[in-house]
Scaffold this motif. Structure first.
Motif, PDB file in Angstrom:
ATOM      1  N   HIS A   1     -10.484  -1.014   2.488  1.00 44.65           N
ATOM      2  CA  HIS A   1      -9.267  -0.400   1.929  1.00 44.65           C
ATOM      3  C   HIS A   1      -9.602   0.682   0.906  1.00 44.65           C
ATOM      4  O   HIS A   1     -10.265   0.435  -0.097  1.00 44.65           O
ATOM      5  CB  HIS A   1      -8.386  -1.477   1.287  1.00 44.65           C
TER       6      HIS A   1
ATOM      7  N   ASN B   1      -7.774   2.026  -1.283  1.00 46.84           N
ATOM      8  CA  ASN B   1      -7.254   1.863  -2.646  1.00 46.84           C
ATOM      9  C   ASN B   1      -8.179   0.997  -3.498  1.00 46.84           C
ATOM     10  O   ASN B   1      -8.044   0.948  -4.714  1.00 46.84           O
ATOM     11  CB  ASN B   1      -5.839   1.267  -2.639  1.00 46.84           C
TER      12      ASN B   1
ATOM     13  N   MET C   1      -1.739  -7.280   3.457  1.00 45.80           N
ATOM     14  CA  MET C   1      -1.364  -6.667   2.161  1.00 45.80           C
ATOM     15  C   MET C   1      -1.615  -7.647   1.043  1.00 45.80           C
ATOM     16  O   MET C   1      -0.870  -7.680   0.080  1.00 45.80           O
ATOM     17  CB  MET C   1       0.116  -6.355   2.161  1.00 45.80           C
TER      18      MET C   1
ATOM     19  N   GLY D   1       0.062  -7.699  -2.139  1.00 45.49           N
ATOM     20  CA  GLY D   1       0.386  -6.301  -2.428  1.00 45.49           C
ATOM     21  C   GLY D   1      -0.800  -5.523  -2.968  1.00 45.49           C
ATOM     22  O   GLY D   1      -0.637  -4.482  -3.601  1.00 45.49           O
TER      23      GLY D   1
ATOM     24  N   THR E   1      -3.814  -4.762  -1.064  1.00 42.02           N
ATOM     25  CA  THR E   1      -4.604  -4.004  -0.091  1.00 42.02           C
ATOM     26  C   THR E   1      -3.668  -3.014   0.595  1.00 42.02           C
ATOM     27  O   THR E   1      -2.847  -3.399   1.407  1.00 42.02           O
ATOM     28  CB  THR E   1      -5.243  -4.937   0.972  1.00 42.02           C
ATOM     29  N   PHE E   2      -3.750  -1.756   0.198  1.00 38.54           N
ATOM     30  CA  PHE E   2      -2.870  -0.759   0.815  1.00 38.54           C
ATOM     31  C   PHE E   2      -3.628   0.545   1.065  1.00 38.54           C
ATOM     32  O   PHE E   2      -3.214   1.627   0.680  1.00 38.54           O
ATOM     33  CB  PHE E   2      -1.591  -0.545  -0.007  1.00 38.54           C
TER      34      PHE E   2
ATOM     35  N   GLU F   1      -5.389   3.763   3.041  1.00 41.28           N
ATOM     36  CA  GLU F   1      -4.807   4.793   3.910  1.00 41.28           C
ATOM     37  C   GLU F   1      -5.406   4.701   5.328  1.00 41.28           C
ATOM     38  O   GLU F   1      -6.391   3.995   5.543  1.00 41.28           O
ATOM     39  CB  GLU F   1      -5.110   6.172   3.315  1.00 41.28           C
TER      40      GLU F   1
ATOM     41  N   ARG G   1      -4.696   3.301   8.121  1.00 42.88           N
ATOM     42  CA  ARG G   1      -4.962   1.984   8.716  1.00 42.88           C
ATOM     43  C   ARG G   1      -5.130   2.051  10.228  1.00 42.88           C
ATOM     44  O   ARG G   1      -6.045   1.453  10.784  1.00 42.88           O
ATOM     45  CB  ARG G   1      -3.805   1.030   8.425  1.00 42.88           C
TER      46      ARG G   1
ATOM     47  N   THR H   1       7.584  -1.801   6.106  1.00 44.99           N
ATOM     48  CA  THR H   1       6.493  -1.310   5.255  1.00 44.99           C
ATOM     49  C   THR H   1       5.397  -0.635   6.075  1.00 44.99           C
ATOM     50  O   THR H   1       4.709   0.256   5.585  1.00 44.99           O
ATOM     51  CB  THR H   1       5.842  -2.499   4.496  1.00 44.99           C
ATOM     52  N   LEU H   2       5.232  -1.097   7.322  1.00 44.14           N
ATOM     53  CA  LEU H   2       4.097  -0.617   8.117  1.00 44.14           C
ATOM     54  C   LEU H   2       4.468   0.497   9.088  1.00 44.14           C
ATOM     55  O   LEU H   2       3.683   0.840   9.956  1.00 44.14           O
ATOM     56  CB  LEU H   2       3.504  -1.786   8.919  1.00 44.14           C
TER      57      LEU H   2
END
Ligand SMILES: Cc1cc2nc3c(=O)[nH]c(=O)nc-3n(C[C@H](O)[C@H](O)[C@H](O)COP(=O)(O)O)c2cc1C
Length: 404
Positions: free
Chosen positions: A198, A200, A244, A247, A249-250, A252, A254, A292-293
């Motif tokens: 991930h 982030n 996630m 909240g 693991t977000f 880019e 994916r 969200t996805l």
């Protein structure tokens, strides 16, 4: 593996060296029921209760995947979870594996490194490691471990990476010597490998960060080493491209990244790849998760699904799919060719005889979330003993699933 759409969960399949007679798989489930070792500090050992739990869920020709098991003290971070790195642990697992084999079942060991999701107090004062120095938000607490803030992790050096890969190889060899039919690397749910995947969390600028290929390098190199050490037919990987965890693991890209990863994994001839469905989330409902996805939608798709990853894997790597399966939708992925096997988590917690119940159509028991994770003084409750069972009425399965 010849792919056919004419399959259901009762169609035999070969994965790795195992000839399965059905496709109902026990998902890896952390239950924290191991015993504290008196010999090796900060380690836990399998016991008779755990043996009973696994044997009850074993069926002739069925596949079990163990709970996530740490590959070293540093990889650990929860109470009651036996790893695969001490003599006592291996003796305990050998005992469980041979009992599962006696029943005609197969069993893979899930190998784990928690990375930044542990605390120095649980790993002998060492600083937790991760891809970068980005800490988990919030506090970490557990039964018997007072909540405290997560610490800033140490960005792993090249030597740390090699040491960790060696720990995985060592644990995998140990698992095979204890009789396991194979190992599954836990590369999802926000743990160490996912902390590299991930963007982030992974802010590295060396060959392990900064691009899709670089973020995937750590897990792919580890898989390669494991294949060399124990043979690709005994190696599997679990990924959570839609995960996630709390909240946190977000990353880019994916869709592109996990597609690349699946394409690369397909080259090894692995026993299987194990993916978690987009609908599964501890906090969000299935529809919130889809919302969200939605940037992961591919052309022509109305809902985010595992299909792009199935396509990236190709037809020759068996795919286990997990997350939100019950009697009504168990064949859903098999029928449309998305997955080859179906793993059940929470229903297997509450129904040791799940395979027989799915076969007979008997209703399934609900799970009791409060008994998922030990250790408890009465560890058997909600594990092998279910004093307050309530039947989910036939036709009410989805309600039961949401009612935990
Ligand atoms: C109690 C519990 C423990 C879990 N432990 C693990 C684990 O050790 N490793 C892992 O990869 N996933 C773990 N998961 C996720 C499950 O393997 C599975 O993907 C998830 O429960 C969704 O499947 P289900 O809808 O059939 O329950 C756990 C889930 C639960 C409920």
């Amino acid at each position: 593996m010849t792919k056919t759409l004419d399959v259901d969960i009762w169609t035999p399949i070969k994965i790795g060296d195992c000839r399965l007679t059905h496709r109902v798989v026990l998902a890896p489930l952390t239950r924290n029921r191991g015993s504290a070792s008196e010999k090796h500090p900060l380690t836990w050992v399998p016991n008779d209760l755990m043996k009973k739990y696994y044997v009850e869920r074993a069926t002739p020709g069925g596949l079990l995947i163990t709970e996530a098991t740490p590959v070293s003290v540093r990889a650990s971070g929860l109470f009651g979870i036996p790893g695969n790195f001490t003599d006592e642990q291996l003796e305990g697992w050998r005992f469980i594996v041979s009992a599962v084999h006696e029943k005609g079942g197969f069993i893979f060991s899930q190998l784990w490194h928690q990375g930044r999701t542990t605390h120095s107090a649980l790993i002998g004062g060492q600083q937790p490691q991760s891809s970068s120095n980005v800490p988990m938000q919030g506090t970490f607490g557990w039964n018997g471990f007072e909540a405290r803030p997560f610490e800033v992790p140490k960005p792993m050096s090249k030597d740390d990476i090699i040491d960790t890969q060696n720990d995985f190889v060592n644990a995998a060899k140990n698992a095979i010597s204890a009789g396991f039919d194979g190992i599954e690397i836990h590369a999802g749910n926000g743990y160490l490998f996912d902390q590299f995947l991930h963007s982030n969390i992974n802010t590295r600028t060396d060959e392990y960060g900064g691009s899709i290929e670089n973020r995937c390098r750590f897990v792919l190199e580890t898989v390669e080493k494991l294949c060399k050490a124990i043979g690709a037919s005994k190696v599997a990987v679990r990924l959570t491209p839609f995960g996630m965890l709390f909240g946190q693991t977000f990353g880019e890209n994916r869709l592109e990244q996990w597609s690349y990863l699946c394409r690369e994994l397909s080259k090894f001839g692995l026993a299987y790849v194990h993916l978690v469905e987009p609908r599964f989330d501890e906090l969000k409902s299935a529809s919130e998760k889809q919302e969200t996805l939605k940037d992961m939608l591919t052309d022509g798709e109305e809902e985010v699904s595992l299909k792009p990853f199935r396509n990236a894997l190709g037809p020759d790597t068996p795919l286990i799919s997990a997350g939100g399966f019950g009697p009504e939708n168990a064949n859903e992925g098999l029928g449309n060719g998305t997955s080859d096997l179906v793993a059940f988590g929470r229903y297997f917690v509450a129904n040791p005889d799940l395979v027989a119940r799915l076969k007979s159509g008997e209703p399934l028991y609900k799970w009791d979330r409060s008994r998922f994770y030990g250790p408890f003084e009465d560890n058997e409750i909600g594990y092998t003993v279910f004093p307050h069972r309530e039947f989910a009425k036939k036709g009410d399965i989805f309600k039961a699933q949401l009612a935990d």
